[in-house]
Motif scaffolding. Sequence first.
Motif, short mmCIF file in Angstrom:
data_model
loop_
_atom_site.label_atom_id
_atom_site.label_comp_id
_atom_site.label_asym_id
_atom_site.label_seq_id
_atom_site.Cartn_x
_atom_site.Cartn_y
_atom_site.Cartn_z
N VAL A 160 -8.55 -0.70 4.95
CA VAL A 160 -7.59 -1.79 4.89
C VAL A 160 -7.56 -2.45 6.27
O VAL A 160 -6.93 -1.92 7.20
CB VAL A 160 -6.19 -1.29 4.50
CG1 VAL A 160 -5.23 -2.47 4.33
CG2 VAL A 160 -6.25 -0.46 3.22
N VAL A 182 -8.99 -5.04 0.53
CA VAL A 182 -9.41 -3.64 0.64
C VAL A 182 -10.93 -3.61 0.52
O VAL A 182 -11.49 -4.16 -0.44
CB VAL A 182 -8.78 -2.75 -0.45
CG1 VAL A 182 -9.29 -1.32 -0.35
CG2 VAL A 182 -7.26 -2.80 -0.37
N PHE A 240 -2.87 0.22 -4.32
CA PHE A 240 -3.02 -1.05 -3.63
C PHE A 240 -2.47 -2.16 -4.52
O PHE A 240 -2.86 -2.29 -5.69
CB PHE A 240 -4.49 -1.35 -3.34
CG PHE A 240 -5.18 -0.33 -2.47
CD1 PHE A 240 -4.86 -0.19 -1.14
CD2 PHE A 240 -6.18 0.49 -3.01
CE1 PHE A 240 -5.50 0.74 -0.34
CE2 PHE A 240 -6.84 1.41 -2.21
CZ PHE A 240 -6.49 1.55 -0.87
N ILE A 265 0.87 -1.19 0.00
CA ILE A 265 0.00 0.00 0.00
C ILE A 265 0.90 1.23 0.00
O ILE A 265 1.79 1.35 0.85
CB ILE A 265 -0.93 0.04 1.23
CG1 ILE A 265 -1.73 -1.25 1.35
CG2 ILE A 265 -1.89 1.24 1.13
CD1 ILE A 265 -2.54 -1.35 2.62
N LYS A 282 -10.24 -8.41 -2.90
CA LYS A 282 -9.50 -9.35 -2.06
C LYS A 282 -8.86 -10.44 -2.90
O LYS A 282 -9.45 -10.97 -3.83
CB LYS A 282 -10.45 -9.99 -1.05
CG LYS A 282 -9.76 -10.96 -0.08
CD LYS A 282 -10.75 -11.49 0.95
CE LYS A 282 -10.06 -12.43 1.93
NZ LYS A 282 -11.00 -12.91 2.97
N ASN A 315 -3.76 -8.92 -0.77
CA ASN A 315 -4.35 -7.77 -0.08
C ASN A 315 -5.86 -7.91 0.05
O ASN A 315 -6.50 -8.62 -0.74
CB ASN A 315 -4.02 -6.48 -0.85
CG ASN A 315 -3.53 -5.37 0.04
OD1 ASN A 315 -3.89 -5.31 1.22
ND2 ASN A 315 -2.71 -4.48 -0.50
#
Length: 495
Positions: A425, A407, A297, A284, A401, A405
């Motif tokens: 996040v 978000v 991201f 990030i 997702k 990651n």
Amino acid sequence: MVLIRLFAGLAAVVVLSAACTRLSPEMQVVADAAEAMGGAARLQAVKSLTMEGSGRDVAVGGSVTPEAPPNVNLVTDYRRALDAASPRMRTRQTRTAQYRFANAVVVRQDQGLDGDVAYNVPPEGAAAQRAGANAARDRRAEWLRHPLVLLRAALDPAAKVTNLRTEDNQPHVDIALASGEVVTLGADPATKLPSHVSALAYDPNWGDVVIEAQFSNYQNVAGLQLPASIVTKQDQWTTSERTLTKQSLDGDTSDLAAPEAVKAAAPPTPPEPTVPVEELGKGIWWLAGSSHRSVAFEFDDHITLFEVPLDEARTKAVIEKARTLRPGKPVTHAVVSHHHLDHSGGYRTAVAEGLTIITPRIYEPFFKELAARKHTLQQDALARAGKSPTFQLVDDSLELKDGTNTVMLYNVETSHMKAALFAWVPRDRTLIQADLFDNGWQQQPWGDTMLEAIAARKLPVAKHAPIHGPRQTHAEVLKTLKETPKAPAGGWPAE
């Protein structure tokens, strides 16, 4: 017989002379308008015009929804003085916002034009500052959008008047001025007075637009008929209205001249965008370097941006920087939090770069229209690329997702915007938002709404990485909200 032939010859000369000086139908529209205003000689004798009154200025592109009435600023203490013969003009006015705003709701403006030099005079006696080339261009166009100025220029023998036609039951002609501008004049068929003037212009967001000034309520001012009501429009949107309570001719215009220091200064140019990067957490990044930040991201096989703001140059720099963060992973998506033009000014650039646009569903028609608008006067990146937008639309929320990651995107409604996406996040307990909070704002009209949204979503926020303002802890944000008023002294002007 000799006398008869002599008189016949003289008559022929008179008829021939009249035929040689007969005006073209196009030029007759201009001549009739000049005569209706007081005569060409009277118009050309005028040296200057001073107008005083009040009105409204309208901000297109910043309303609660794209379809809602635009935000209005009341204009008081309005005074404009202009040179009738050369592009010199100075405008003073006070604008008071009639909507909730995070910074100054009362703004005093003092703006000038002296030939090709545009300048601004700050309040409280500070030195005048030169404005950029775009300001000079726009102010010159505004100077021409007065019938006194335009008709004087149209009467110049070097001007070319063409393309007589009837639109809306009024005669219209196009006037190519000696200075290079092309302006359309419409006249009232009954009074012959100018009813409006218009010209094509370019706007980085809207592309090719028509700027039109409409005139009504003509009044006698020292032997001239001058409009006391002037309404300016950009395409279908009204952008300003002025009701004039006092007009005078040939007053003192010594303050129209730009100060010598301003004339000697080079016009300011926008700096090249820079995008310093700060890592917020694993995968990030906060892309700073301007009043409007972006966030990148990382996911398994791509990068998603949050916000493509301001303009083409800024957004292109942000996208290029994001592509360097994880070489080999393309930038494929861009979250556009809401429709306001300072936050969506790079939308067309993102589409040109092939990014899928993630945005609240209610904005899809607006963004489709924005992508479809013509940019022929100046071609931007999307006009050159010829691409169409692809959307991923959000109603209440959207989870982004994969193995790299997670978000969450959530929708929130405020008095500033009907829908806006903010990002959460969970791994880093970081909140990313636009136009909900900035620790530098003079008042915090939407801070409570942000806290309510956090509580409603049960988000244990620890850190904030806003689009406006510095990174802060949640405790610091709460402290700022407690210490900053929610409204200006005296409340909101519209309430």
